[in-house]
Design a protein around this motif. Structure first.
Motif, PDB file in Angstrom:
ATOM      1  N   PRO A  87       0.834  -1.207   0.000  1.00 14.07           N
ATOM      2  CA  PRO A  87       0.000   0.000   0.000  1.00 14.07           C
ATOM      3  C   PRO A  87       0.872   1.262   0.000  1.00 14.07           C
ATOM      4  O   PRO A  87       1.871   1.328   0.706  1.00 14.07           O
ATOM      5  CB  PRO A  87      -0.792  -0.104   1.310  1.00 14.07           C
ATOM      6  CG  PRO A  87      -0.779  -1.550   1.649  1.00 14.07           C
ATOM      7  CD  PRO A  87       0.543  -2.069   1.153  1.00 14.07           C
ATOM      8  N   PRO A  88       0.502   2.242  -0.794  1.00 14.80           N
ATOM      9  CA  PRO A  88       1.276   3.481  -0.812  1.00 14.80           C
ATOM     10  C   PRO A  88       0.994   4.345   0.414  1.00 14.80           C
ATOM     11  O   PRO A  88      -0.099   4.295   0.982  1.00 14.80           O
ATOM     12  CB  PRO A  88       0.780   4.185  -2.077  1.00 14.80           C
ATOM     13  CG  PRO A  88      -0.604   3.681  -2.283  1.00 14.80           C
ATOM     14  CD  PRO A  88      -0.585   2.266  -1.775  1.00 14.80           C
ATOM     15  N   SER A  89       1.985   5.118   0.801  1.00 18.60           N
ATOM     16  CA  SER A  89       1.776   6.115   1.850  1.00 18.60           C
ATOM     17  C   SER A  89       1.146   7.354   1.225  1.00 18.60           C
ATOM     18  O   SER A  89       1.100   7.487  -0.011  1.00 18.60           O
ATOM     19  CB  SER A  89       3.114   6.491   2.487  1.00 18.60           C
ATOM     20  OG  SER A  89       3.914   7.195   1.550  1.00 18.60           O
ATOM     21  N   LYS A  90       0.666   8.262   2.065  1.00 20.40           N
ATOM     22  CA  LYS A  90       0.119   9.516   1.537  1.00 20.40           C
ATOM     23  C   LYS A  90       1.183  10.263   0.747  1.00 20.40           C
ATOM     24  O   LYS A  90       0.902  10.798  -0.326  1.00 20.40           O
ATOM     25  CB  LYS A  90      -0.393  10.401   2.673  1.00 20.40           C
ATOM     26  CG  LYS A  90      -1.688   9.926   3.276  1.00 20.40           C
ATOM     27  CD  LYS A  90      -2.242  10.924   4.263  1.00 20.40           C
ATOM     28  CE  LYS A  90      -1.480  10.866   5.554  1.00 20.40           C
ATOM     29  NZ  LYS A  90      -2.083  11.703   6.604  1.00 20.40           N
ATOM     30  N   ALA A  91       2.409  10.300   1.260  1.00 18.10           N
ATOM     31  CA  ALA A  91       3.499  11.005   0.571  1.00 18.10           C
ATOM     32  C   ALA A  91       3.779  10.382  -0.789  1.00 18.10           C
ATOM     33  O   ALA A  91       4.000  11.099  -1.771  1.00 18.10           O
ATOM     34  CB  ALA A  91       4.759  11.009   1.433  1.00 18.10           C
ATOM     35  N   GLU A  92       3.763   9.051  -0.866  1.00 18.75           N
ATOM     36  CA  GLU A  92       3.987   8.380  -2.147  1.00 18.75           C
ATOM     37  C   GLU A  92       2.854   8.677  -3.119  1.00 18.75           C
ATOM     38  O   GLU A  92       3.091   8.864  -4.314  1.00 18.75           O
ATOM     39  CB  GLU A  92       4.134   6.872  -1.938  1.00 18.75           C
ATOM     40  CG  GLU A  92       5.435   6.513  -1.272  1.00 18.75           C
ATOM     41  CD  GLU A  92       5.501   5.081  -0.805  1.00 18.75           C
ATOM     42  OE1 GLU A  92       6.628   4.540  -0.794  1.00 18.75           O
ATOM     43  OE2 GLU A  92       4.459   4.492  -0.428  1.00 18.75           O
ATOM     44  N   MET A  93       1.634   8.742  -2.607  1.00 23.70           N
ATOM     45  CA  MET A  93       0.507   9.069  -3.476  1.00 23.70           C
ATOM     46  C   MET A  93       0.660  10.498  -3.989  1.00 23.70           C
ATOM     47  O   MET A  93       0.418  10.762  -5.164  1.00 23.70           O
ATOM     48  CB  MET A  93      -0.809   8.901  -2.710  1.00 23.70           C
ATOM     49  CG  MET A  93      -2.001   8.803  -3.604  1.00 23.70           C
ATOM     50  SD  MET A  93      -1.953   7.273  -4.556  1.00 23.70           S
ATOM     51  CE  MET A  93      -3.224   7.602  -5.738  1.00 23.70           C
ATOM     52  N   ASN A  94       1.093  11.409  -3.135  1.00 24.66           N
ATOM     53  CA  ASN A  94       1.305  12.795  -3.551  1.00 24.66           C
ATOM     54  C   ASN A  94       2.384  12.883  -4.624  1.00 24.66           C
ATOM     55  O   ASN A  94       2.249  13.638  -5.581  1.00 24.66           O
ATOM     56  CB  ASN A  94       1.690  13.669  -2.363  1.00 24.66           C
ATOM     57  CG  ASN A  94       0.544  13.908  -1.413  1.00 24.66           C
ATOM     58  OD1 ASN A  94      -0.616  13.797  -1.763  1.00 24.66           O
ATOM     59  ND2 ASN A  94       0.881  14.230  -0.184  1.00 24.66           N
ATOM     60  N   ASP A  95       3.452  12.129  -4.462  1.00 25.12           N
ATOM     61  CA  ASP A  95       4.595  12.194  -5.380  1.00 25.12           C
ATOM     62  C   ASP A  95       4.401  11.400  -6.663  1.00 25.12           C
ATOM     63  O   ASP A  95       4.824  11.827  -7.733  1.00 25.12           O
ATOM     64  CB  ASP A  95       5.865  11.688  -4.694  1.00 25.12           C
ATOM     65  CG  ASP A  95       6.348  12.596  -3.588  1.00 25.12           C
ATOM     66  OD1 ASP A  95       5.962  13.791  -3.570  1.00 25.12           O
ATOM     67  OD2 ASP A  95       7.119  12.119  -2.732  1.00 25.12           O
ATOM     68  N   ARG A  96       3.766  10.225  -6.550  1.00 26.99           N
ATOM     69  CA  ARG A  96       3.753   9.294  -7.680  1.00 26.99           C
ATOM     70  C   ARG A  96       2.376   8.903  -8.178  1.00 26.99           C
ATOM     71  O   ARG A  96       2.251   8.297  -9.234  1.00 26.99           O
ATOM     72  CB  ARG A  96       4.514   8.025  -7.288  1.00 26.99           C
ATOM     73  CG  ARG A  96       5.961   8.321  -6.918  1.00 26.99           C
ATOM     74  CD  ARG A  96       6.669   7.111  -6.384  1.00 26.99           C
ATOM     75  NE  ARG A  96       6.754   6.051  -7.377  1.00 26.99           N
ATOM     76  CZ  ARG A  96       7.351   4.900  -7.168  1.00 26.99           C
ATOM     77  NH1 ARG A  96       7.923   4.652  -6.009  1.00 26.99           N
ATOM     78  NH2 ARG A  96       7.398   3.979  -8.113  1.00 26.99           N
ATOM     79  N   GLY A  97       1.354   9.219  -7.426  1.00 29.47           N
ATOM     80  CA  GLY A  97       0.012   8.800  -7.792  1.00 29.47           C
ATOM     81  C   GLY A  97      -0.640   9.714  -8.818  1.00 29.47           C
ATOM     82  O   GLY A  97      -0.194  10.843  -9.042  1.00 29.47           O
ATOM     83  N   GLU A  98      -1.684   9.212  -9.425  1.00 29.41           N
ATOM     84  CA  GLU A  98      -2.447   9.999 -10.393  1.00 29.41           C
ATOM     85  C   GLU A  98      -3.108  11.196  -9.709  1.00 29.41           C
ATOM     86  O   GLU A  98      -3.266  12.257 -10.304  1.00 29.41           O
ATOM     87  CB  GLU A  98      -3.504   9.108 -11.045  1.00 29.41           C
ATOM     88  CG  GLU A  98      -4.305   9.782 -12.118  1.00 29.41           C
ATOM     89  CD  GLU A  98      -5.293   8.841 -12.793  1.00 29.41           C
ATOM     90  OE1 GLU A  98      -6.157   9.355 -13.516  1.00 29.41           O
ATOM     91  OE2 GLU A  98      -5.213   7.605 -12.610  1.00 29.41           O
ATOM     92  N   TYR A  99      -3.514  11.007  -8.445  1.00 32.55           N
ATOM     93  CA  TYR A  99      -4.128  12.055  -7.634  1.00 32.55           C
ATOM     94  C   TYR A  99      -3.322  12.206  -6.352  1.00 32.55           C
ATOM     95  O   TYR A  99      -2.700  11.251  -5.902  1.00 32.55           O
ATOM     96  CB  TYR A  99      -5.568  11.684  -7.237  1.00 32.55           C
ATOM     97  CG  TYR A  99      -6.450  11.319  -8.396  1.00 32.55           C
ATOM     98  CD1 TYR A  99      -7.044  12.300  -9.175  1.00 32.55           C
ATOM     99  CD2 TYR A  99      -6.690   9.988  -8.717  1.00 32.55           C
ATOM    100  CE1 TYR A  99      -7.863  11.967 -10.245  1.00 32.55           C
ATOM    101  CE2 TYR A  99      -7.510   9.639  -9.785  1.00 32.55           C
ATOM    102  CZ  TYR A  99      -8.086  10.636 -10.541  1.00 32.55           C
ATOM    103  OH  TYR A  99      -8.895  10.294 -11.598  1.00 32.55           O
ATOM    104  N   SER A 100      -3.377  13.376  -5.745  1.00 27.99           N
ATOM    105  CA  SER A 100      -2.752  13.553  -4.438  1.00 27.99           C
ATOM    106  C   SER A 100      -3.635  12.879  -3.385  1.00 27.99           C
ATOM    107  O   SER A 100      -4.765  12.459  -3.670  1.00 27.99           O
ATOM    108  CB  SER A 100      -2.594  15.042  -4.115  1.00 27.99           C
ATOM    109  OG  SER A 100      -3.856  15.622  -3.858  1.00 27.99           O
TER     110      SER A 100
END
Length: 52
Positions: A15-28
């Protein structure tokens, strides 16, 4: 949005962390927090939550 979490989880192998989602995800992480209240709840809805 759920697909974006699932896609990043597959890419990371966990599972991604919030920071990873912010950096690498399609959405923050912000719209997930608005919709589901917590990052953990968003991960659970996406089916990628961990037991920890």
């Amino acid at each position: 949005m759920i697909d974006a979490v699932q896609d990043l989880a597959l890419e990371l192998g966990r599972p991604p962390s919030k920071a990873e989602m912010n950096d690498r995800g399609e959405y923050s992480a912000s719209p997930y927090l608005t919709r589901w209240g917590t990052w953990e709840e968003a991960l659970e809805v996406a089916g990628v939550a961990t037991d920890s």
